[in-house]
Structure formats: C-alpha cells, structure tokens
Design a protein around this motif. Structure first.
Motif, PDB file in Angstrom:
ATOM      1  N   ALA A 182       1.175  -1.022   0.363  1.00 46.98           N
ATOM      2  CA  ALA A 182       0.203   0.307  -0.243  1.00 46.98           C
ATOM      3  C   ALA A 182       1.032   1.464   0.282  1.00 46.98           C
ATOM      4  O   ALA A 182       0.393   2.462  -0.464  1.00 46.98           O
ATOM      5  CB  ALA A 182      -1.007   0.004   1.425  1.00 46.98           C
ATOM      6  N   ALA A 183       2.108   1.350   0.955  1.00 50.07           N
ATOM      7  CA  ALA A 183       2.898   2.547   0.726  1.00 50.07           C
ATOM      8  C   ALA A 183       3.523   2.855  -0.639  1.00 50.07           C
ATOM      9  O   ALA A 183       4.104   3.703  -0.652  1.00 50.07           O
ATOM     10  CB  ALA A 183       3.794   2.449   2.055  1.00 50.07           C
ATOM     11  N   VAL A 184       3.412   1.035  -1.570  1.00 51.78           N
ATOM     12  CA  VAL A 184       4.480   1.668  -2.693  1.00 51.78           C
ATOM     13  C   VAL A 184       3.534   2.373  -3.443  1.00 51.78           C
ATOM     14  O   VAL A 184       3.780   3.304  -4.211  1.00 51.78           O
ATOM     15  CB  VAL A 184       4.959  -0.079  -3.569  1.00 51.78           C
ATOM     16  CG1 VAL A 184       5.144   0.757  -4.783  1.00 51.78           C
ATOM     17  CG2 VAL A 184       6.401  -0.535  -2.213  1.00 51.78           C
ATOM     18  N   ALA A 185       2.331   1.649  -3.315  1.00 51.10           N
ATOM     19  CA  ALA A 185       0.969   2.539  -3.931  1.00 51.10           C
ATOM     20  C   ALA A 185       0.922   3.729  -4.136  1.00 51.10           C
ATOM     21  O   ALA A 185       0.533   4.930  -5.135  1.00 51.10           O
ATOM     22  CB  ALA A 185      -0.241   1.661  -4.111  1.00 51.10           C
ATOM     23  N   ARG A 186       0.744   4.228  -2.502  1.00 46.46           N
ATOM     24  CA  ARG A 186       0.777   5.314  -2.226  1.00 46.46           C
ATOM     25  C   ARG A 186       1.734   5.879  -3.319  1.00 46.46           C
ATOM     26  O   ARG A 186       1.850   7.774  -3.638  1.00 46.46           O
ATOM     27  CB  ARG A 186       0.414   5.628  -0.758  1.00 46.46           C
ATOM     28  CG  ARG A 186      -0.211   7.160  -0.044  1.00 46.46           C
ATOM     29  CD  ARG A 186      -0.043   7.435   1.410  1.00 46.46           C
ATOM     30  NE  ARG A 186      -0.913   6.070   1.512  1.00 46.46           N
ATOM     31  CZ  ARG A 186      -0.664   5.160   3.004  1.00 46.46           C
ATOM     32  NH1 ARG A 186       0.876   4.812   2.926  1.00 46.46           N
ATOM     33  NH2 ARG A 186      -0.853   4.612   3.282  1.00 46.46           N
ATOM     34  N   GLY A 187       2.764   5.605  -3.256  1.00 46.22           N
ATOM     35  CA  GLY A 187       3.837   6.774  -3.374  1.00 46.22           C
ATOM     36  C   GLY A 187       3.579   7.342  -5.007  1.00 46.22           C
ATOM     37  O   GLY A 187       4.638   7.550  -4.862  1.00 46.22           O
ATOM     38  N   GLY A 214      -6.288   2.576  -9.431  1.00 47.34           N
ATOM     39  CA  GLY A 214      -5.993   1.388  -8.784  1.00 47.34           C
ATOM     40  C   GLY A 214      -5.448   0.348  -8.926  1.00 47.34           C
ATOM     41  O   GLY A 214      -4.437   0.784  -9.818  1.00 47.34           O
ATOM     42  N   VAL A 215      -4.790  -0.872  -8.684  1.00 49.12           N
ATOM     43  CA  VAL A 215      -4.501  -1.813  -8.414  1.00 49.12           C
ATOM     44  C   VAL A 215      -4.248  -3.358  -8.521  1.00 49.12           C
ATOM     45  O   VAL A 215      -5.959  -3.398  -8.091  1.00 49.12           O
ATOM     46  CB  VAL A 215      -3.148  -1.404  -6.540  1.00 49.12           C
ATOM     47  CG1 VAL A 215      -2.147  -3.214  -6.563  1.00 49.12           C
ATOM     48  CG2 VAL A 215      -2.904  -0.059  -6.768  1.00 49.12           C
ATOM     49  N   VAL A 216      -3.578  -3.958  -9.534  1.00 52.64           N
ATOM     50  CA  VAL A 216      -3.629  -5.171  -9.535  1.00 52.64           C
ATOM     51  C   VAL A 216      -2.658  -5.911  -8.527  1.00 52.64           C
ATOM     52  O   VAL A 216      -1.841  -5.002  -8.948  1.00 52.64           O
ATOM     53  CB  VAL A 216      -4.270  -5.708 -10.893  1.00 52.64           C
ATOM     54  CG1 VAL A 216      -3.029  -7.676 -10.869  1.00 52.64           C
ATOM     55  CG2 VAL A 216      -5.460  -5.532 -10.975  1.00 52.64           C
ATOM     56  N   LEU A 217      -3.067  -7.018  -7.306  1.00 52.93           N
ATOM     57  CA  LEU A 217      -2.088  -7.335  -7.155  1.00 52.93           C
ATOM     58  C   LEU A 217      -1.465  -8.746  -7.718  1.00 52.93           C
ATOM     59  O   LEU A 217      -2.432  -9.086  -8.233  1.00 52.93           O
ATOM     60  CB  LEU A 217      -2.394  -7.857  -5.671  1.00 52.93           C
ATOM     61  CG  LEU A 217      -2.678  -7.151  -5.066  1.00 52.93           C
ATOM     62  CD1 LEU A 217      -3.416  -7.712  -3.862  1.00 52.93           C
ATOM     63  CD2 LEU A 217      -2.510  -5.364  -4.514  1.00 52.93           C
ATOM     64  N   ASN A 218      -0.268  -9.101  -7.660  1.00 51.19           N
ATOM     65  CA  ASN A 218       0.642  -9.969  -8.402  1.00 51.19           C
ATOM     66  C   ASN A 218       1.218 -11.094  -8.023  1.00 51.19           C
ATOM     67  O   ASN A 218       1.864 -10.570  -6.909  1.00 51.19           O
ATOM     68  CB  ASN A 218       1.506  -9.766  -9.457  1.00 51.19           C
ATOM     69  CG  ASN A 218       1.413 -10.750 -10.780  1.00 51.19           C
ATOM     70  OD1 ASN A 218       0.461 -11.686 -10.972  1.00 51.19           O
ATOM     71  ND2 ASN A 218       2.215 -10.854 -11.202  1.00 51.19           N
ATOM     72  N   LEU A 242      -4.736  -1.330   1.006  1.00 51.02           N
ATOM     73  CA  LEU A 242      -4.577  -0.417   0.578  1.00 51.02           C
ATOM     74  C   LEU A 242      -6.102   0.238   0.541  1.00 51.02           C
ATOM     75  O   LEU A 242      -6.021   1.747   0.417  1.00 51.02           O
ATOM     76  CB  LEU A 242      -5.212  -0.883  -0.920  1.00 51.02           C
ATOM     77  CG  LEU A 242      -3.487  -2.015  -1.587  1.00 51.02           C
ATOM     78  CD1 LEU A 242      -3.729  -2.612  -2.200  1.00 51.02           C
ATOM     79  CD2 LEU A 242      -3.086  -0.403  -2.521  1.00 51.02           C
ATOM     80  N   GLU A 243      -6.991  -0.592   0.679  1.00 48.12           N
ATOM     81  CA  GLU A 243      -8.442   0.548   2.051  1.00 48.12           C
ATOM     82  C   GLU A 243      -8.067   1.753   2.099  1.00 48.12           C
ATOM     83  O   GLU A 243      -8.849   2.589   1.961  1.00 48.12           O
ATOM     84  CB  GLU A 243      -9.586  -0.363   1.999  1.00 48.12           C
ATOM     85  CG  GLU A 243     -11.006   0.028   2.510  1.00 48.12           C
ATOM     86  CD  GLU A 243     -11.389  -0.654   3.237  1.00 48.12           C
ATOM     87  OE1 GLU A 243     -13.358  -0.583   3.613  1.00 48.12           O
ATOM     88  OE2 GLU A 243     -11.252  -2.193   3.184  1.00 48.12           O
ATOM     89  N   ILE A 258      -6.779   3.857  -2.797  1.00 46.99           N
ATOM     90  CA  ILE A 258      -6.423   2.627  -3.848  1.00 46.99           C
ATOM     91  C   ILE A 258      -7.112   1.796  -3.519  1.00 46.99           C
ATOM     92  O   ILE A 258      -7.752   0.967  -3.111  1.00 46.99           O
ATOM     93  CB  ILE A 258      -4.591   2.992  -3.865  1.00 46.99           C
ATOM     94  CG1 ILE A 258      -3.861   3.917  -3.288  1.00 46.99           C
ATOM     95  CG2 ILE A 258      -5.029   3.020  -5.384  1.00 46.99           C
ATOM     96  CD1 ILE A 258      -2.549   3.978  -3.154  1.00 46.99           C
ATOM     97  N   PRO A 259      -8.158   2.141  -4.742  1.00 46.22           N
ATOM     98  CA  PRO A 259      -8.418   1.001  -4.822  1.00 46.22           C
ATOM     99  C   PRO A 259      -8.026  -0.906  -5.350  1.00 46.22           C
ATOM    100  O   PRO A 259      -7.080  -0.838  -6.726  1.00 46.22           O
ATOM    101  CB  PRO A 259      -9.369   1.263  -6.336  1.00 46.22           C
ATOM    102  CG  PRO A 259      -9.946   2.419  -6.493  1.00 46.22           C
ATOM    103  CD  PRO A 259      -8.803   3.110  -6.003  1.00 46.22           C
TER     104      PRO A 259
END
Length: 437
Positions: free
Chosen positions: A133-138, A150-154, A169-170, A174-175
C-alpha cells in the motif's frame, strides 16, 4: 464521435507481471465481445505481437521519446474507428525513462498524461504485505496528469496474503481491482532479446484461454473496464511517422526476420503501398516486381547455417540490389555483411552486399535510444530519424563502405559513425521509429 476509451497497465519495475496482466485483460475482454485494441509503450517488437494475437486486431507501439505528441496521436487515432477499449502496456517502471524534455522521456507516464489514460498499477507482492500500500501511495500524485485508478496484486501466495494487503490499500483510498495468484506455470519462455515470439509459442490459444479464465476469476473486470476514459486526441496535431521506402516493398519475414514495427506496416499500407513478404529461410529471393527490399531485424544468429546455404535468396538479393534499393536493420544489417559468427564461434558466409563482419560469439549489449543523422540519401525519407539499438551482436570488422549515419544518444552525446552504404545497399544496427520532430 469516437467511442474509444482507454487505460494503461503499469508497474513500479520490470518483471512485475505487466505483460501477464495485460494479456489476461485483453483475452478476457475480447471473450466478452468488446472490440479491444492494444499498444505497447517503448521500442518493443515482441509484446505487440502477443497483443495482436490476444485481441485479433493490429497492435502498435507508442514511444514518447522517439515520437512527437502529434505522431503518437496519429497512432492512437487509428484505433478509434473500430475499437471500443484501448489497453496500453507500459514499459519498465511507470516513470522510468531518459533525462530530457518533459513529456519526451520515453516513460509510460508521458503517454498516460498526454492521453489522460487512467493507470492500473500492477504490484508484485512477493515478500511483502501491507508495504504494498505504501508503494502504491507513492505513485499517487507523483506527476501531473497521471491518475492511479487502482491496483492489481500479482503473485499472491494465498488468500491470507491477499487479505493482509487489502485493508492497507483500502485505508490509503486506492481501489483494489484484483489479485492474481502465484503461478510458476505462467512464466513466459524467453531468449536473449526478450520473450520467445508469439508465432513461436507452442500453445498460444491455450495460454490466452488460461489467462482469460484467471482474469474472470481473480480480477474485477467490470470495474476495470468502467475505469477507462476517452483518450484526449488532437486530430489537428496528428503527424505521419516515416515516409514509405517505396511503392512496392519486398519485406523479409520469417523466424530470422520478424522485428518490424507494426506502425510502419500500417502506415505503408495506408499510403497505398504493396507489401510482398518473402522468406530467406525458405530460400526465397525478393519478388522481382518490387522496387525496394527491406530486411528487418530478428534472430539471424540462430539461423546462420540456413541463411548461408540459401543460395537462391542470396543470388536473388544480389540481382535486386544491382538496380534497386536494399536496406537492412540490425539483423538485416548482419545478413548484408560478409560473414556472421554464431554463438558457437562458427563463421557463416552472408550476402556480402556490404563489407562488414559481425559476431554473436563476441557478445556485447548495445541498448538505447538513438538519433540518426543520415550522411546521404536516407532510406527512411527523413534526413534525421529517431529510433533505438538493442542487440548483443558486435561489429568485428567495420569493412570499407562509407558510413550510413552519425548517431547520438538520448542525451545528445555523439556516438560516432554507424552502418554502411554501397551503391543502392544500406544498413545499420539502428532501428528507425519516427522522423525527428
């Protein structure tokens, strides 16, 4: 009015799974009957072939360093008449590119900002949980005009793993658009210039069925499709990329010669040109009815014995070159030389239309954007062309031919003279993308 809408698939880094997620989305969306189209950011030959196979429609490249804004818009506009959804796969990390003019760095973010494409961020969560989540927020708000939708986790290890990431993430707002499980069986076969090519994949239809099933099961397809928005297009700014090299073009195409940008073929045909394919590996000469012959890049080093033994091809190419232009890019340039040394150190006689010699045994990676200034008549029409180099083969004997062009890298550093020209024959390791503009 165009009904085309678009989005971008991106990631923080190469190897995160962008291509897998992109193919899964393309295959699943096509299965639903949506007219989906695809593009690849950056100078990549291989991914667009997979995109085209997954969508059943031509794919193309978009490159913010090699193409000007109007040139990019012209390509996106080609998807508008028949496409409903355009999926653009980014290269490397979303913001990765070269230092330079804003909007012309070669980064996927340049394209997302220009066309206002919402970005679906693919995160490889191997070895992490809430940190994702911190990576996505950046990424949120990092660059003007780039929207993380939004984000897809792999490579999720388990439901427990997914559940550890989702609340973080929520909380960040970030969706979460889905989570693909870790599956070693989805690793795509590779060789030295990237993935094994689409036409060589042993079970391509089965692969698309499998990844489409994964998308239906593990991704929120309805939400992802709904995120797409209409790409911002300035039709007045649309510009052509390169002029056709001739009216009737003999184009080598087989397992040794397959690296040609889809936008070249598309624009040649749009200009009314005829393209006649022939196979040097099948010992076919260029068709006599053509007025120019083009040898694109590919993997001649893997097929050097067969090319050396292709006497009809070599004799036919020599006859052709006596009266009409012949040009070779990268692998094509290697075949135009005197000899090619394969990975085992065995030397094979090539066509000898140029005097240089190349080697794959003495490997050296050459990779990067290039700006070519042609020293005489340009095989591409324009006197200054942007493109790239990506090869492991080395020039072990430069030969005696006059050079074709002077090259500069993306920062403007002089890389010296390159390629060769003899009569109507020309070639270099340089891959042309677009006229400088």
């Amino acid at each position: 009015m165009s009904r085309l809408r678009g989005l971008m698939i991106a990631a923080p880094n190469s190897g995160a799974g962008k291509t897998t997620v992109t193919l899964a989305l393309l295959a699943a969306i096509r299965r639903r009957g949506v007219a989906v189209r695809a593009a690849k950011a950056g100078p990549d030959y291989i991914d667009p072939a997979f995109h085209s196979a997954a969508t059943g429609a031509p794919a193309f490249n978009l490159d913010s360093w090699a193409m000007g804004p109007g040139q990019r818009a012209a390509l996106v506009a080609t998807a508008a008449p028949s496409g409903e959804l355009l999926v653009v796969e980014s290269a490397m990390g979303l913001f990765d590119g070269v230092a330079g003019e804003p909007g012309r760095c070669g980064a996927g973010a340049d394209l997302a900002a220009q066309f206002r494409l919402p970005v679906v961020l693919v995160l490889d969560v191997t070895g992490q949980s809430q940190t994702a989540a911190a990576v996505a927020r950046g990424f949120v708000g990092h660059a003007p005009g780039v929207e993380i939708a939004g984000v897809v986790l792999n490579r999720v290890a388990s439901e427990r793993h997914r559940a550890g990431v989702a609340p973080a993430l929520e909380a960040s707002g970030i969706p979460l658009l889905g989570a693909l499980p870790r599956d070693p069986g989805l690793v795509m076969p590779e060789r030295h210039l990237g993935l094994v090519q689409a036409q060589e994949h042993p079970a391509l239809a089965a692969l698309f069925d499998r990844v489409a099933d994964l998308a239906e099961t593990h991704l929120d397809l309805d939400r992802i499709i709904a995120l797409a928005s209409g790409p911002v297009l300035d039709a007045a700014a649309a510009e052509p990329l390169l002029q056709p090299p001739g009216q009737r073009i003999a184009l080598a195409r087989d397992a040794a010669f397959s690296f040609i940008y889809p936008h070249h073929l598309q624009q040649w045909r749009a200009a009314g040109c005829e393209i006649a394919f022939f196979s040097p590996l099948a010992d076919e000469p260029p068709p006599e009815a053509c007025d120019v012959c083009w040898l694109p890049g590919g993997y001649p080093e893997l097929h050097a014995p067969a090319l050396a033994a292709a006497t009809r091809f070599k004799a036919g190419l020599q006859r052709f070159a006596a009266t009409r232009p012949v040009h070779g890019e990268c692998g094509g340039y290697m075949v135009l030389g005197r000899t090619l040394e394969d990975a085992a150190g065995e030397t094979h006689e090539m066509t000898g239309l140029l005097s240089h010699a190349t080697s794959f045994a003495r490997r050296k990676l050459n990779l990067g954007y290039r700006r070519a200034e042609f020293l005489g008549p340009s095989p591409f029409g324009a006197s200054v062309v942007r493109g790239h180099e990506f090869h492991y083969a080395s020039l072990v004997d430069p030969g005696t031919d006059p050079p074709l062009a002077r090259l500069h890298d993306a920062q403007g550093a002089d890389l010296g003279l390159a390629g060769g020209r003899r009569g109507a024959v020309s070639g270099s390791f340089f891959h042309a993308i677009a006229a400088d503009g």
